[in-house]
Scaffold this motif. Structure first.
Motif, PDB file in Angstrom:
ATOM      1  N   VAL A  26       0.861  -1.186   0.000  1.00  0.00           N
ATOM      2  CA  VAL A  26       0.000   0.000   0.000  1.00  0.00           C
ATOM      3  C   VAL A  26       0.891   1.227   0.000  1.00  0.00           C
ATOM      4  O   VAL A  26       1.798   1.348   0.828  1.00  0.00           O
ATOM      5  N   PHE A  27       0.670   2.111  -0.959  1.00  0.00           N
ATOM      6  CA  PHE A  27       1.462   3.347  -1.012  1.00  0.00           C
ATOM      7  C   PHE A  27       0.761   4.432  -0.212  1.00  0.00           C
ATOM      8  O   PHE A  27      -0.449   4.376  -0.025  1.00  0.00           O
ATOM      9  N   PRO A  28       1.532   5.414   0.253  1.00  0.00           N
ATOM     10  CA  PRO A  28       0.909   6.542   0.958  1.00  0.00           C
ATOM     11  C   PRO A  28      -0.199   7.142   0.095  1.00  0.00           C
ATOM     12  O   PRO A  28      -0.052   7.266  -1.114  1.00  0.00           O
ATOM     13  N   GLY A  30      -3.080   5.639   0.250  1.00  0.00           N
ATOM     14  CA  GLY A  30      -4.000   4.514   0.235  1.00  0.00           C
ATOM     15  C   GLY A  30      -4.097   3.758  -1.071  1.00  0.00           C
ATOM     16  O   GLY A  30      -5.022   2.982  -1.279  1.00  0.00           O
ATOM     17  N   ILE A  31      -3.113   3.977  -1.996  1.00  0.00           N
ATOM     18  CA  ILE A  31      -3.145   3.227  -3.251  1.00  0.00           C
ATOM     19  C   ILE A  31      -2.691   1.794  -2.972  1.00  0.00           C
ATOM     20  O   ILE A  31      -1.564   1.563  -2.542  1.00  0.00           O
ATOM     21  N   ARG A  32      -3.604   0.840  -3.221  1.00  0.00           N
ATOM     22  CA  ARG A  32      -3.219  -0.563  -3.014  1.00  0.00           C
ATOM     23  C   ARG A  32      -2.652  -1.076  -4.333  1.00  0.00           C
ATOM     24  O   ARG A  32      -3.386  -1.482  -5.222  1.00  0.00           O
ATOM     25  N   ALA A  33      -1.335  -1.050  -4.423  1.00  0.00           N
ATOM     26  CA  ALA A  33      -0.680  -1.458  -5.660  1.00  0.00           C
ATOM     27  C   ALA A  33      -0.701  -2.974  -5.804  1.00  0.00           C
ATOM     28  O   ALA A  33      -0.709  -3.504  -6.910  1.00  0.00           O
ATOM     29  N   LEU A  34      -0.715  -3.660  -4.670  1.00  0.00           N
ATOM     30  CA  LEU A  34      -0.646  -5.120  -4.706  1.00  0.00           C
ATOM     31  C   LEU A  34      -1.449  -5.674  -3.535  1.00  0.00           C
ATOM     32  O   LEU A  34      -1.342  -5.179  -2.411  1.00  0.00           O
ATOM     33  N   GLY A  51      -0.275  -8.611 -17.480  1.00  0.00           N
ATOM     34  CA  GLY A  51      -1.430  -7.855 -17.014  1.00  0.00           C
ATOM     35  C   GLY A  51      -1.436  -6.457 -17.573  1.00  0.00           C
ATOM     36  O   GLY A  51      -0.429  -5.990 -18.091  1.00  0.00           O
ATOM     37  N   PRO A  52      -2.582  -5.775 -17.462  1.00  0.00           N
ATOM     38  CA  PRO A  52      -2.674  -4.396 -17.959  1.00  0.00           C
ATOM     39  C   PRO A  52      -1.800  -3.480 -17.116  1.00  0.00           C
ATOM     40  O   PRO A  52      -1.416  -3.849 -16.010  1.00  0.00           O
ATOM     41  N   SER A  53      -1.503  -2.300 -17.619  1.00  0.00           N
ATOM     42  CA  SER A  53      -0.627  -1.423 -16.857  1.00  0.00           C
ATOM     43  C   SER A  53      -1.359  -0.925 -15.617  1.00  0.00           C
ATOM     44  O   SER A  53      -2.578  -0.745 -15.630  1.00  0.00           O
ATOM     45  N   GLY A  54      -0.617  -0.805 -14.545  1.00  0.00           N
ATOM     46  CA  GLY A  54      -1.201  -0.372 -13.282  1.00  0.00           C
ATOM     47  C   GLY A  54      -1.651  -1.508 -12.392  1.00  0.00           C
ATOM     48  O   GLY A  54      -2.223  -1.286 -11.337  1.00  0.00           O
ATOM     49  N   CYS A  55      -1.360  -2.767 -12.799  1.00  0.00           N
ATOM     50  CA  CYS A  55      -1.825  -3.893 -11.988  1.00  0.00           C
ATOM     51  C   CYS A  55      -0.762  -4.353 -10.990  1.00  0.00           C
ATOM     52  O   CYS A  55      -0.915  -5.368 -10.341  1.00  0.00           O
ATOM     53  N   GLY A  56       0.314  -3.593 -10.876  1.00  0.00           N
ATOM     54  CA  GLY A  56       1.281  -3.899  -9.821  1.00  0.00           C
ATOM     55  C   GLY A  56       2.442  -4.791 -10.243  1.00  0.00           C
ATOM     56  O   GLY A  56       3.164  -5.303  -9.381  1.00  0.00           O
ATOM     57  N   LYS A  57       2.651  -4.975 -11.531  1.00  0.00           N
ATOM     58  CA  LYS A  57       3.748  -5.840 -11.985  1.00  0.00           C
ATOM     59  C   LYS A  57       5.098  -5.289 -11.553  1.00  0.00           C
ATOM     60  O   LYS A  57       5.929  -6.004 -10.982  1.00  0.00           O
ATOM     61  N   SER A  58       5.313  -4.001 -11.847  1.00  0.00           N
ATOM     62  CA  SER A  58       6.587  -3.384 -11.470  1.00  0.00           C
ATOM     63  C   SER A  58       6.761  -3.372  -9.955  1.00  0.00           C
ATOM     64  O   SER A  58       7.852  -3.611  -9.443  1.00  0.00           O
ATOM     65  N   THR A  59       5.654  -3.113  -9.261  1.00  0.00           N
ATOM     66  CA  THR A  59       5.718  -3.116  -7.799  1.00  0.00           C
ATOM     67  C   THR A  59       6.176  -4.480  -7.287  1.00  0.00           C
ATOM     68  O   THR A  59       7.025  -4.562  -6.394  1.00  0.00           O
TER      69      THR A  59
HETATM   70  N1  LIG Z   1       6.096   4.855  -5.579  1.00  0.00           N
HETATM   71  C1  LIG Z   1       4.766   4.873  -5.741  1.00  0.00           C
HETATM   72  N2  LIG Z   1       3.997   5.707  -5.020  1.00  0.00           N
HETATM   73  C2  LIG Z   1       2.650   5.714  -5.159  1.00  0.00           C
HETATM   74  N3  LIG Z   1       1.979   4.928  -6.003  1.00  0.00           N
HETATM   75  C3  LIG Z   1       2.681   4.077  -6.772  1.00  0.00           C
HETATM   76  C4  LIG Z   1       4.110   3.992  -6.675  1.00  0.00           C
HETATM   77  N4  LIG Z   1       4.551   3.049  -7.547  1.00  0.00           N
HETATM   78  C5  LIG Z   1       3.438   2.567  -8.154  1.00  0.00           C
HETATM   79  N5  LIG Z   1       2.321   3.172  -7.682  1.00  0.00           N
HETATM   80  C6  LIG Z   1       0.934   2.862  -8.082  1.00  0.00           C
HETATM   81  O1  LIG Z   1       0.742   1.495  -7.905  1.00  0.00           O
HETATM   82  C7  LIG Z   1      -0.013   0.947  -8.978  1.00  0.00           C
HETATM   83  C8  LIG Z   1       0.757  -0.201  -9.631  1.00  0.00           C
HETATM   84  O2  LIG Z   1       1.892   0.353 -10.308  1.00  0.00           O
HETATM   85  P1  LIG Z   1       2.935  -0.552 -11.094  1.00  0.00           P
HETATM   86  O3  LIG Z   1       3.439  -1.599 -10.192  1.00  0.00           O
HETATM   87  O4  LIG Z   1       3.941   0.362 -11.666  1.00  0.00           O
HETATM   88  O5  LIG Z   1       2.046  -1.175 -12.243  1.00  0.00           O
HETATM   89  P2  LIG Z   1       2.499  -1.870 -13.612  1.00  0.00           P
HETATM   90  O6  LIG Z   1       3.969  -2.047 -13.600  1.00  0.00           O
HETATM   91  O7  LIG Z   1       1.757  -3.149 -13.648  1.00  0.00           O
HETATM   92  O8  LIG Z   1       2.035  -0.969 -14.713  1.00  0.00           O
HETATM   93  C9  LIG Z   1      -0.333   2.076  -9.914  1.00  0.00           C
HETATM   94  O9  LIG Z   1      -1.633   2.531  -9.639  1.00  0.00           O
HETATM   95  C10 LIG Z   1       0.673   3.131  -9.547  1.00  0.00           C
HETATM   96  O10 LIG Z   1       0.155   4.415  -9.763  1.00  0.00           O
END
Ligand SMILES: Nc1ncnc2c1ncn2[C@@H]1O[C@H](COP(=O)(O)OP(=O)(O)O)[C@@H](O)[C@H]1O
Ligand SMILES: [Mg+2]
Lengths: 261, 283
Positions: A26-28, A30-34, A51-59
């Motif tokens: 959870v990012f500050p 309240g964004i639940r990235a994963l 997965g589509p972009s924004g689904c937390g892959k990079s996270t």
């Molecule tokens: N450092 C961060 N601070 C706040 N929100 C973040 C941060 N990194 C990613 N997010 C949010 O977390 C969600 C997942 O991001 P991300 O893992 O980059 O997705 P993906 O790689 O699948 O496109 C997105 O909604 C993104 O905006």
């Protein structure tokens, strides 16, 4: 050519390497990235996160790389975590030659260049850039820079290589070529790979397992097996099996997106 | 790396025109500025001659040149003094500017505490501070150096600071993943990233340290270690020796140009392998 990396066992008999257990991020704000992500990775696996972009892959990758800590849950390694990373951009140091870039992981471990020159040469040969050791990144094409980036990620022979949409910025032809070469490379060095992509075709062609993810909150939607044997080449890409697998993966992905939308 | 084509080179009209244009530009880039300078000198000379302006009001370029040769025994030692202070101030500015920038980048707290002082030093005109400096600092050379340094160090500090902060975030992550120490991060990532920024600041600082040295000399007057060009200009002014004032002025301007050219060359040599500003397009 003598390459002395580990050989993979068949799927099902592979020893575990790393496990994510009920991981939340959870990012500050309240964004639940994963949310509640569980993933088991075994030695020799080639796992795609699709997965589509924004689904937390990079996270997920950043958590595995130890660049940040999970909010909940845990990531357990068998032994020490040794990883190599390839980003979407080649991320090379423009002031350093190709071989100096590949030397970086060793340099940061206080190894002298002469001690590892052979490893660097071998890594460059494996990505087909033997003749470019002294070139500067700006002299290379996008695909070649990516190869340098891959050489740098594998030169220390890490247990796990993380790749975050490494070919997304390349043209279709270069991308196909690199996909093929990446598989050959993986055969030779038998490493374990987690590969992030939003391309169904890429994920089916490369991996033995596809983890389909959904967004809002980012989570694992379903895991698909790709039971086609390696080595895979152009015959696989044009086979009926491949088409069927792509269809399944594509349906699952649409299902995942439909559910979250 | 390059494929050499052995067949007859085929060039269409458009490419041919572009090639010609590029060749013409290469020549004109040098020729045009030289011609304008020469034209200006001739015009200057003609204005003086046609209007019969006396040399104690405006000397012609010929007289200035002759004075430069005649007064060489006075002017060149003065040039050496000014040059010495300029180069020493530049060296101290490099050490001080880069040192502070590295210190600031290593510790955000230090930066927050001391950055305001750097800005205060920068925005206060050096002519206003210089008299105080010469009251407090006994040694004249040290006083001159201090003045020139105050003027010159800021562009190096601010440019280098910016460079040290401009590292590629992905590379930063990579260094973290490989467990790089603070020192390794600085040495292998931040300093190379900052190099082009630093060199940009250095070119500005070169001109500024000359200005600083000259201004400080004006304030300090003579005494102690020989007299620089600024003092010679003042002295010639009191005696209404206008041609010598012009000769000294020409020397200062020339020195500034040489310093700038030398620093540009250093910058080019340091970056020519990899930085976009210095690499020649392979067309
Ligand atoms: N450092 C961060 N601070 C706040 N929100 C973040 C941060 N990194 C990613 N997010 C949010 O977390 C969600 C997942 O991001 P991300 O893992 O980059 O997705 P993906 O790689 O699948 O496109 C997105 O909604 C993104 O905006
Ligand atoms: Mg991403």
């Amino acid at each position: 050519m003598v390459v002395t990396w580990r050989k993979p066992k068949p799927v099902g008999q592979r020893p575990p390497l790393m496990r994510m257990d009920g991981v939340d991020k959870v990012f500050p704000g309240g964004i639940r990235a994963l949310h509640d992500m569980t993933l088991q990775v075994n030695e020799g696996d080639f796992v795609s996160l699709l997965g589509p972009s924004g689904c937390g892959k990079s996270t997920a990758l950043r958590l595995i790389a130890g660049l940040m800590q999970p909010t909940r849950g845990e990531i357990r390694w068998e032994g020490t975590a040794e990883i190599g990373v390839v980003f979407q951009e080649p991320t090379l140091m423009p002031w350093a030659t190709v071989e100096e870039n590949v030397y970086l992981p060793f340099r940061l471990k206080h190894r002298r260049f002469v001690q590892v020159a052979e490893d660097i040469r071998l890594a460059l040969r494996l990505v087909g850039l033997e003749g470019f050791a002294r070139a500067y990144p700006r002299e290379l094409s996008g695909g070649m820079k990516m190869r340098v980036s891959i050489a740098r990620a594998m030169v220390t022979r890490p247990k796990l290589i993380l790749m975050d949409e490494p070919f997304a910025a390349l043209d279709e032809i270069t991308r196909h070529k690199l996909n093929k070469d990446l598989l050959e490379l993986k055969e030779k060095i038998s490493s374990t790979v987690i590969f992030v992509t939003h391309s169904v075709f890429e994920s089916v062609f490369l991996s033995d397992r596809i983890v389909v993810m959904a967004a809002r909150p980012g989570r694992v939607f379903r895991e698909l097996a790709v039971p086609a044997p390696y080595p895979r080449g152009e015959e696989f890409r044009t086979s009926a099996d491949y088409a069927a697998l792509c269809r399944t993966a594509s349906d699952t992905l649409h299902h995942a997106m439909g559910e979250s939308a | 790396m390059t494929v050499t084509d052995t067949t007859e080179p085929l060039i269409d009209a458009g490419e041919q025109a572009r090639l010609t244009a590029r060749r013409r530009e290469r020549v004109l880039r040098w020729l045009l500025p030289m011609l304008t300078v020469i034209a200006a000198l001739v015009l200057w000379d003609r204005i003086v001659v046609w209007n019969a302006i006396p040399h104690y009001i405006l000397p012609g370029p010929g007289l200035v040149a002759r004075t430069l040769v005649q007064d060489a025994p006075i002017l060149f030692p003065a040039l050496l003094v000014t040059l010495q202070i300029t180069l020493m101030a530049l060296a101290v500015a490099v050490i001080g500017g880069v040192g502070l920038a590295v210190l600031f980048s290593l510790s955000r707290w230090t930066e927050m505490c001391f950055y305001p002082f750097a800005v205060i030093l920068q925005v206060t005109p050096v002519v206003a501070i210089a008299p105080l400096i010469f009251i407090y600092v006994e040694n004249r050379l040290v006083g001159l150096l201090l003045c020139a340094w105050i003027v010159a160090f800021f562009p190096i500090l601010s440019n280098t600071s910016l460079g040290l902060r401009s590292t590629d975030p992905n590379l930063r992550d990579l260094y973290t993943i490989y467990g790089a120490s603070r020192w390794q991060r600085l040495r292998y990532l931040q300093l190379p990233t900052a190099l082009p920024y630093f060199l940009g600041g250095l070119r500005i600082a070169g001109g500024l340290s000359l200005i600083g040295a000259v201004v400080a000399e004006y304030v300090a007057g003579t005494g102690g270690i020989g007299s620089g060009l600024a003092f010679r200009i003042l002295e010639a002014g009191y005696r209404l020796n206008i041609p010598r004032m012009f000769a000294a002025l020409a020397l200062i301007a020339l020195t500034g140009i040489v310093i700038f050219a030398a620093l540009s060359l250093i910058s080019h040599l340091a970056l020519r392998k990899w930085h976009e500003s210095a690499v020649r397009r392979t067309e």
